[in-house]
Design a protein around this motif. Structure first.
Motif, PDB file in Angstrom:
ATOM      1  N   LEU B  58       9.493 -29.199  -7.324  1.00 36.71           N
ATOM      2  CA  LEU B  58      10.247 -28.062  -7.509  1.00 36.71           C
ATOM      3  C   LEU B  58       9.579 -27.022  -7.072  1.00 36.71           C
ATOM      4  O   LEU B  58       8.821 -26.079  -7.597  1.00 36.71           O
ATOM      5  CB  LEU B  58       9.893 -27.885  -8.778  1.00 36.71           C
ATOM      6  CG  LEU B  58      10.158 -29.134  -9.800  1.00 36.71           C
ATOM      7  CD1 LEU B  58       9.771 -28.934 -11.259  1.00 36.71           C
ATOM      8  CD2 LEU B  58      11.905 -29.480  -9.890  1.00 36.71           C
ATOM      9  N   PRO B  59       9.880 -26.674  -5.926  1.00 36.28           N
ATOM     10  CA  PRO B  59       8.902 -25.658  -4.924  1.00 36.28           C
ATOM     11  C   PRO B  59       9.431 -23.677  -5.514  1.00 36.28           C
ATOM     12  O   PRO B  59       9.240 -23.105  -5.538  1.00 36.28           O
ATOM     13  CB  PRO B  59      10.361 -25.450  -3.534  1.00 36.28           C
ATOM     14  CG  PRO B  59      11.232 -26.093  -4.138  1.00 36.28           C
ATOM     15  CD  PRO B  59      10.408 -27.961  -5.211  1.00 36.28           C
ATOM     16  N   LEU B  61       9.287 -23.798  -9.189  1.00 43.84           N
ATOM     17  CA  LEU B  61       8.508 -23.266  -9.713  1.00 43.84           C
ATOM     18  C   LEU B  61       6.887 -23.502 -10.043  1.00 43.84           C
ATOM     19  O   LEU B  61       6.347 -23.146 -10.813  1.00 43.84           O
ATOM     20  CB  LEU B  61       8.958 -24.273 -10.843  1.00 43.84           C
ATOM     21  CG  LEU B  61      10.557 -24.615 -11.267  1.00 43.84           C
ATOM     22  CD1 LEU B  61      10.909 -25.953 -12.852  1.00 43.84           C
ATOM     23  CD2 LEU B  61      10.505 -23.531 -12.163  1.00 43.84           C
ATOM     24  N   LEU B 124       2.041 -29.593 -14.692  1.00 40.80           N
ATOM     25  CA  LEU B 124       3.250 -29.709 -15.205  1.00 40.80           C
ATOM     26  C   LEU B 124       4.265 -30.920 -15.119  1.00 40.80           C
ATOM     27  O   LEU B 124       3.994 -31.501 -16.167  1.00 40.80           O
ATOM     28  CB  LEU B 124       4.190 -28.962 -14.741  1.00 40.80           C
ATOM     29  CG  LEU B 124       5.641 -28.821 -14.928  1.00 40.80           C
ATOM     30  CD1 LEU B 124       5.739 -28.247 -16.356  1.00 40.80           C
ATOM     31  CD2 LEU B 124       6.767 -27.937 -13.983  1.00 40.80           C
ATOM     32  N   TYR B 127       2.178 -33.028 -17.508  1.00 37.70           N
ATOM     33  CA  TYR B 127       2.671 -33.103 -19.270  1.00 37.70           C
ATOM     34  C   TYR B 127       4.304 -33.875 -18.927  1.00 37.70           C
ATOM     35  O   TYR B 127       3.219 -34.653 -19.685  1.00 37.70           O
ATOM     36  CB  TYR B 127       3.194 -32.038 -19.007  1.00 37.70           C
ATOM     37  CG  TYR B 127       4.261 -31.435 -20.386  1.00 37.70           C
ATOM     38  CD1 TYR B 127       4.014 -30.850 -20.920  1.00 37.70           C
ATOM     39  CD2 TYR B 127       5.557 -31.898 -20.153  1.00 37.70           C
ATOM     40  CE1 TYR B 127       4.001 -31.415 -22.736  1.00 37.70           C
ATOM     41  CE2 TYR B 127       6.480 -31.237 -20.956  1.00 37.70           C
ATOM     42  CZ  TYR B 127       6.290 -31.399 -22.510  1.00 37.70           C
ATOM     43  OH  TYR B 127       6.744 -31.379 -23.018  1.00 37.70           O
ATOM     44  N   LEU B 172       1.809 -23.434 -19.130  1.00 30.50           N
ATOM     45  CA  LEU B 172       2.869 -22.157 -18.832  1.00 30.50           C
ATOM     46  C   LEU B 172       2.531 -20.763 -18.731  1.00 30.50           C
ATOM     47  O   LEU B 172       2.219 -20.091 -17.761  1.00 30.50           O
ATOM     48  CB  LEU B 172       3.761 -21.643 -20.066  1.00 30.50           C
ATOM     49  CG  LEU B 172       4.998 -22.425 -19.962  1.00 30.50           C
ATOM     50  CD1 LEU B 172       6.048 -22.187 -20.071  1.00 30.50           C
ATOM     51  CD2 LEU B 172       6.369 -22.002 -18.181  1.00 30.50           C
ATOM     52  N   SER B 173       1.619 -20.540 -19.573  1.00 28.42           N
ATOM     53  CA  SER B 173       0.606 -19.049 -20.206  1.00 28.42           C
ATOM     54  C   SER B 173      -0.434 -19.118 -18.920  1.00 28.42           C
ATOM     55  O   SER B 173      -0.973 -17.830 -18.298  1.00 28.42           O
ATOM     56  CB  SER B 173       0.527 -19.087 -21.300  1.00 28.42           C
ATOM     57  OG  SER B 173      -0.566 -19.365 -21.984  1.00 28.42           O
ATOM     58  N   TYR B 176       1.417 -17.940 -15.452  1.00 31.66           N
ATOM     59  CA  TYR B 176       1.658 -16.734 -14.983  1.00 31.66           C
ATOM     60  C   TYR B 176       0.402 -15.822 -15.344  1.00 31.66           C
ATOM     61  O   TYR B 176       0.791 -14.683 -15.082  1.00 31.66           O
ATOM     62  CB  TYR B 176       2.500 -16.438 -15.720  1.00 31.66           C
ATOM     63  CG  TYR B 176       4.073 -16.541 -15.882  1.00 31.66           C
ATOM     64  CD1 TYR B 176       4.798 -16.320 -14.487  1.00 31.66           C
ATOM     65  CD2 TYR B 176       4.611 -18.120 -16.197  1.00 31.66           C
ATOM     66  CE1 TYR B 176       5.803 -16.688 -14.229  1.00 31.66           C
ATOM     67  CE2 TYR B 176       6.171 -17.983 -15.939  1.00 31.66           C
ATOM     68  CZ  TYR B 176       6.290 -17.989 -14.665  1.00 31.66           C
ATOM     69  OH  TYR B 176       7.267 -18.172 -14.278  1.00 31.66           O
ATOM     70  N   PHE B 183       0.542 -25.078 -10.201  1.00 37.47           N
ATOM     71  CA  PHE B 183       0.254 -25.600 -11.214  1.00 37.47           C
ATOM     72  C   PHE B 183      -0.821 -26.272 -11.177  1.00 37.47           C
ATOM     73  O   PHE B 183      -1.828 -27.460 -11.438  1.00 37.47           O
ATOM     74  CB  PHE B 183       1.129 -26.401 -12.112  1.00 37.47           C
ATOM     75  CG  PHE B 183       2.423 -25.789 -12.602  1.00 37.47           C
ATOM     76  CD1 PHE B 183       2.059 -25.678 -13.782  1.00 37.47           C
ATOM     77  CD2 PHE B 183       4.268 -25.365 -12.316  1.00 37.47           C
ATOM     78  CE1 PHE B 183       2.759 -24.704 -14.567  1.00 37.47           C
ATOM     79  CE2 PHE B 183       3.962 -24.588 -12.806  1.00 37.47           C
ATOM     80  CZ  PHE B 183       4.150 -24.443 -14.180  1.00 37.47           C
TER      81      PHE B 183
END
Lengths: 462, 476
Positions: B58-59, B61, B124, B127, B172-173, B176, B183
Motif C-alpha cells: 500500500l504505497p 499508506l 500494519l 495487525y 496509527l499514533s 504519525y 510502518f
C-alpha cells in the motif's frame, strides 16, 4: 454535466415507458441499460473525453473528486438494480415509476457532487429528498410504510426549512450564493467573519446532518428505514447517505475555521454521540432490518471523521467508505428482502440451506464490522488515520474503536444465526443462480478492496 | 522466499480444502502441514537472503508486505507452528470435529494467520495477520465446540478484538509521530530510541498482547474458551496462539517502548506473579481435566510474561526456548486429555481411576507429559524455567519467592491429576478402557522424545535464539 443531464433524460424516458409498455421486465432492462449508459457518460466526462457543456454561470463546477463519486454512486445503483431489480418491480403497481424516481435521485446526486453555489446544493438536496419520500411510502397498502413516509416528509420539510434559513442568512453575509469567498468578508476595512455567515453555515450543517442521520438529528431514521420497503431502505441508507456526506465535505471542509474553537467541541461530540446511540441501540434490536437502521447511524458516526479531518486522506477515505458500506449494506438488504422472518432467528441455519448466500452475507457483515481483509477495515482505517493525521486526540479514536467493537457484537449475531444455530431460515423464493452470482461478486469486490484498496484510488488521481 | 511459502502454502491448501469431499481432505491437510514443517526446518539451515521478503503493498499508506525470519525467535516460533499442526492433525484423527472438510480448511487458514504474525516486519501487516489468525478460530470453536460454545467463543472474540483495535490506534499514533511516517519495524524501532513515543501508546499495545497471553486480570476468557473449544483447536490455542502475545511483546513492545517498559515493568510483573499463584490455586480445585490444563497454562504463561518485562539476557533466552517447549508440552498434555475423553466420554477427574491397569502405554506417556509440566530436571521445561527464575531472582527476590510457590503448586495439581487418572480402583467407566491407537501413541512418543532430548541437550535451541536476545538487548 453528463450525469445530470443523462440521468434526467432517462428519468423522463422511463416515465414514458411506463404507459407505452406494460411489462415489468422491460422496465428493469431499460433501467439497467439506462444506468450503464449513465455510467459510461460520466466516465467519459471524468477522463475529459466527451462531455455536454454549457455555461452554468459558476453555479456548477466539475472536479475529479465529485465526478469520481458520481461513478461510484451510479455503479452502485447499477449493481443494486442488477441484484434487487426483481424485488423493486414487485413492491407495487407502478414499477416503472420506481426507476424514474431512482434516476431523478441520481440527478440530485450529481448536482450535490458538483454544486458551486448554495442554490444548487438546495436543489440537489430537494431532488434527492422528494423522490425518497415517495419511495418510502410506495408500499401503499402497508400502514407502516405510510407512516414512515409521512414522518420522513414532515421531518424532512422541517430540515429543508432550516436549510433555506441557513442559505438566506449566508446570502445576507456576503451578498451572493457562490461557494467561493464564503467564510470571510471585508468588513469595515478588515477581513472578518460575519455572524450571519456563522449562523447560516451552522444551520446548513444541521440540516445536512439530519439527512445524513447523524445524532442528535437521527430520530427519524429507525422508523423510516423500518417502515420503507426493504429494497428502498437499502438504497437510501447507502448511496443517498454517502452523497450527503460528500455535500457536507464540499461545503465545510475548508470553512470550519469560521466556527472557531467551538467546532473542535461540536463535531467530536457529535461523532461520539452518533457512535454511541447507533451502536448501543443496535445491540438491543431483534429485527435485522432495525439493527441495520441503527447500524447505519453508527456508520455515519465513522463517516463524520472525514469531515473532522478535512484532508486528502479523509476524502479518499469517504470514497472507500461509501463503496465498502454501500456494497455490504445493499447485499445484506437484498438477502433480507427474500427472508420470511426479519428477526435474527429468521436467519437460523441459512448456511446449511444456502451456503453461498450465507458466505456472502458473512463477508458483508465482516466488512461492516471492519475486520481486516475486507474493504470495511480499510474504510475505518482511513477514517481513523485521517483524523489522527489532522491531530485528533487519541481519546476520540479510542472511543471510536471501542464502539467498533460493540458493533461486532450485533453484526456477529447474524453470523451466529446463519452458521452456528439450527433452523429453517425460510425464504419467499429460492434465490436464482444469477442472484447468488451477483452476491458473490459483491463479496469478492469487498475482499479485493480489502487487500488492495489502492485499486480504487488509482483512478482518482491516475 | 521461505516466509512467503510458509504463509501462502497453508492459505492455498486451506482454500482448496473448502472444495474437497470425503476422507481425502484429511490426507491433504496432513500433507500440507508436513510440507510446511519441511519448509520450516529448511529455514533453520538456509541462506539469510532466502529468509526475508519485501514487496510494495500500500504505497500511499506507507505500508509494505515485509516478511522476515532473520532472527532465531521467528524461526523458532514458525517451527513451533509448523510442528504443532501435524501433531494435532495426526493425534485427533478420531475426533468428531475432524470429519468435515471445512474443519481442515479453517485449521490451515489459522496456520497461515499464525505464521503471518510471527513473520511480519511491518506494523500494519502485523495487525492484519493478528486479526486474521482469529477469524478461522472463531468459526472453528463456534461450530465444533462444546455446549456453551457460541457465547464462550464470542466472549473470547470480543476480548481479543477490543485489544487488537486498541493496538491499531497505537500503531496509527506511532506512525504519525515519525518524521518520515513508515510502518516498517526497523523505522519504528529506530525512532523509538529518540524517545518520541509516549507512555499511553505502550498501554494500547500492551492491552492487546496481555489479553492474548493472557495476564491475570484479563484472563477470564481463557479457561472457558479452552474448555468449550474442540480439542484440536484448544491444542492450537494454548500451544501456539497464546505465544502470539508473548512473541509480540518481545518483538514489538520491548523495542518500541524501552523507557515505558522499564517504568511500568513492576505493575506487569506483579500482575503476572499474582496470576501465577491465582491460576495455580484454581487449577488445584478443578475437576475438569481441560480446565485444569487451562489454568496450569495461565500459570506458566504468567512466569514467561514476568520475565519478559523484568528479565536479563539469559532470562530472555529462557523465555524464548520455553515458549517453544511449553507449546510442545501442552500439546502433549492435550493429546493425552483428548485420548482419555475419547475413551471414557468424560473429562471429570472424579469419575476416573485405574487407567494404569487398563491403558499402560497411555499412562506412561501421561506421566512423562506431567513431569514436563512440573518442569522436572531432565525434561525440556526445566532449562527454560531455571533460566527464568534465575533472571526473576535478580530482579526482585521477594517476587521470586512468591512466584516460586507456583512450582510447588504445579506439582500439587499435576500429580493430583496423575493420581486420580491412572491410580486408584478401576470403576465401571474405566472398565472398558483400552490402550490408545497408533496415531495417538506416535505423536505422544515423538513429543516424549523431544521432551527428553531437549531436556538433556538444550544447547541447540539456546544457540538458535541467541541472536534474537543479543539484538534485543543491544537496542535498549
Amino acid at each position: 454535466m453528463n450525469a445530470i443531464i443523462v440521468s434526467a433524460v432517462f428519468g423522463v424516458l422511463m416515465m414514458f415507458a411506463s404507459f407505452l409498455v406494460n411489462n415489468k421486465n422491460v422496465y428493469r432492462y431499460l433501467a439497467i441499460i439506462g444506468l450503464s449508459v449513465l455510467l459510461l457518460a460520466n466516465i467519459l466526462e471524468t477522463y475529459a473525453i466527451w462531455s455536454i457543456k454549457f455555461d452554468s454561470f459558476l453555479q456548477l463546477s466539475f472536479e475529479r473528486f465529485g465526478l469520481f463519486f458520481n461513478s461510484i454512486a451510479i455503479a452502485a445503483t447499477l449493481f443494486y438494480v442488477l441484484l434487487s431489480g426483481k424485488d423493486i418491480v414487485r413492491v407495487g403497481n407502478y414499477s416503472a415509476e420506481y426507476f424514474v424516481l431512482i434516476f431523478f435521485i441520481l440527478c440530485g446526486v450529481s448536482l450535490i457532487t458538483s454544486y458551486n453555489s448554495l442554490l444548487m446544493l438546495f436543489l440537489g438536496i430537494e431532488i434527492i429528498s422528494i423522490p425518497l419520500y415517495i419511495l418510502t411510502g410506495s408500499d401503499k397498502k402497508n400502514l407502516k410504510s405510510n407512516e414512515a413516509a409521512l414522518k420522513y416528509f414532515l421531518m424532512g420539510a422541517f430540515s429543508t426549512g432550516l436549510m433555506l434559513m441557513g442559505i438566506a442568512l449566508s446570502y445576507g453575509a456576503v451578498g451572493n450564493f457562490g461557494l467561493e469567498g464564503r467564510g470571510v468578508v471585508a468588513f469595515g476595512g478588515s477581513m472578518r467573519v460575519s455572524f450571519l455567515e456563522v449562523a447560516g453555515l451552522l444551520l446548513l450543517f444541521i440540516s445536512m446532518s439530519f439527512k445524513a442521520s447523524a445524532a442528535p438529528f437521527h430520530f427519524w431514521t429507525p422508523d423510516v428505514y423500518e417502515g420503507a420497503p426493504s429494497v428502498f431502505t437499502s438504497f437510501m441508507a447507502t448511496i443517498v447517505k454517502a452523497t450527503v456526506f460528500i455535500g457536507m465535505i464540499k461545503l465545510l471542509e475548508a470553512r470550519t475555521g469560521i466556527f472557531g474553537p467551538t467546532w473542535q467541541i461540536i463535531l467530536p461530540l457529535m461523532i461520539v454521540l452518533t457512535l454511541a446511540i447507533g451502536n448501543i441501540t443496535a445491540v438491543f434490536q431483534q429485527s435485522v432490518k432495525r439493527m441495520l437502521a441503527y447500524s447505519s447511524i453508527a456508520q455515519a458516526g465513522f463517516m463524520l471523521f472525514a469531515l473532522w479531518s478535512a484532508n486528502d486522506m479523509g476524502r479518499e477515505g469517504i470514497l472507500l467508505y461509501s463503496v465498502a458500506y454501500t456494497l455490504a449494506t445493499v447485499g445484506i438488504f437484498a438477502v433480507l428482502v427474500k427472508m420470511k422472518d426479519y428477526t435474527f432467528d429468521g436467519f437460523n441455519g441459512l448456511a446449511a440451506k444456502q451456503p453461498l448466500v450465507a458466505a456472502s452475507v458473512a463477508v458483508f457483515v465482516l466488512s461492516l464490522a471492519g475486520i481486516p481483509l475486507t474493504a470495511g477495515f480499510f474504510a475505518k482505517y482511513f477514517m481513523l488515520a485521517s483524523a489522527i493525521k489532522s491531530g485528533a486526540g487519541v481519546w476520540l479514536l479510542v472511543v471510536a474503536v471501542v464502539f467498533a467493537a460493540v458493533s461486532v457484537y450485533y453484526y456477529f449475531r447474524l453470523i451466529q444465526a446463519m452458521y452456528f444455530k439450527e433452523g429453517e431460515a425460510e425464504m419467499f423464493e429460492q434465490p436464482t443462480n444469477s442472484f447468488k452470482g451477483m452476491l458473490a461478486i459483491f463479496a469478492v469486490l469487498l475482499i479485493v478492496l480489502g487487500i488492495a484498496p489502492s485499486l480504487l484510488f488509482n483512478y482518482l488521481y491516475f | 522466499m521461505i516466509p512467503v511459502l510458509l504463509i501462502t502454502l497453508p492459505i492455498f491448501s486451506g482454500l482448496m480444502a473448502f472444495f474437497m469431499k470425503g476422507q481425502s481432505v484429511k490426507s491433504w491437510a496432513l500433507l500440507s502441514s508436513f510440507a510446511v514443517l519441511g519448509i520450516s526446518i529448511w529455514s533453520l539451515f538456509s541462506d539469510a537472503n532466502l529468509l526475508s521478503y519485501s514487496q510494495a503493498w500500500l504505497p500511499s499508506l506507507g505500508s509494505r508486505f515485509d516478511l522476515t525470519m532473520q532472527d532465531g525467535l521467528s524461526k523458532l516460533m514458525c517451527l513451533l507452528t509448523a510442528l504443532s499442526f501435524p501433531l494435532v492433525l495426526i493425534s485427533t484423527q478420531q475426533n468428531s470435529s475432524n470429519q468435515s472438510p471445512h474443519f481442515f480448511a479453517l485449521m490451515l487458514l489459522t496456520q497461515a494467520g499464525l505464521m503471518g504474525v510471527f513473520l511480519a516486519a511491518d506494523a500494519l501487516l502485523f495487525y492484519f495477520f493478528w486479526e486474521l489468525a482469529l477469524i478461522p478460530v472463531y468459526f472453528l470453536c463456534s461450530i465444533w465446540g462444546g455446549e456453551k460454545r457460541i457465547a464462550v467463543t464470542f466472549k473470547f472474540f470480543i476480548y481479543t478484538f477490543v485489544g487488537s483495535i486498541l493496538m491499531l490506534v497505537g500503531i496509527l499514533s506511532l506512525y504519525y509521530m515519525q518524521d518520515t511516517p513508515s510502518f516498517a519495524w526497523s523505522s519504528l524501532t529506530a525512532n523509538a530510541s529518540k524517545g518520541i513515543y509516549p507512555n499511553w501508546a505502550f498501554w494500547l499495545f500492551f492491552l492487546a498482547f496481555a489479553i492474548k497471553m493472557p495476564i491475570f486480570p484479563l484472563h477470564t476468557w481463557q479457561p472457558d474458551a479452552y474448555e468449550q473449544s474442540p480439542t484440536p483447536v484448544t491444542m492450537i490455542l494454548s500451544g501456539v496462539m497464546v505465544k502470539m502475545g508473548l512473541f509480540a511483546a518481545i518483538r514489538w513492545l520491548l523495542p518500541l517502548f524501552p523507557k515505558a517498559t522499564e517504568q511500568f515493568a513492576w505493575v506487569i510483573v506483579c500482575c503476572s506473579v499474582i496470576g501465577m499463584i491465582y491460576a495455580s490455586l484454581l487449577a488445584i480445585r478443578q475437576d475438569d481435566i481441560k480446565r485444569l490444563i487451562a489454568y496450569s497454562s495461565i500459570a506458566h504463561i504468567g512466569l514467561m510474561s514476568a520475565v519478559i518485562f523484568s528479565g536479563n539476557a539469559s532470562g530472555m533466552g529462557g523465555v524464548m526456548i520455553q515458549m517453544f517447549h511449553h507449546g510442545v508440552n501442552v500439546i502433549g498434555l492435550w493429546i493425552v486429555a483428548n485420548a482419555i475423553e475419547q475413551k471414557l466420554g468424560t473429562r471429570s477427574l472424579s469419575e476416573m481411576g485405574g487407567l494404569a491397569q487398563k491403558a499402560p502405554t497411555l499412562s506412561i506417556l501421561l506421566v512423562v507429559m506431567s513431569l514436563a509440566n512440573v518442569a522436572l530436571p531432565l525434561t525440556n521445561a526445566f532449562v527454560g524455567e531455571f533460566l527464568m527464575f534465575n533472571s526473576l531472582f535478580k530482579y526482585n527476590v521477594w517476587l521470586t519467592a512468591v512466584a516460586g510457590i507456583s512450582i510447588i503448586l504445579a506439582a500439587v495439581y499435576t500429580l493430583n491429576m496423575v493420581q486420580k487418572v491412572i491410580y486408584g480402583e478401576v470403576n465401571s467407566l474405566t472398565e472398558k478402557a483400552t490402550d490408545t491407537p497408533f496415531n495417538v501413541n506416535f505423536s505422544l512418543v515423538l513429543i516424549a522424545i523431544l521432551i527428553v532430548v531437549m531436556g538433556v541437550y538444550p544447547q541447540p535451541l539456546l544457540d538458535l535464539t541467541k541472536d534474537a536476545v543479543t539484538q534485543l538487548f543491544a537496542q535498549q
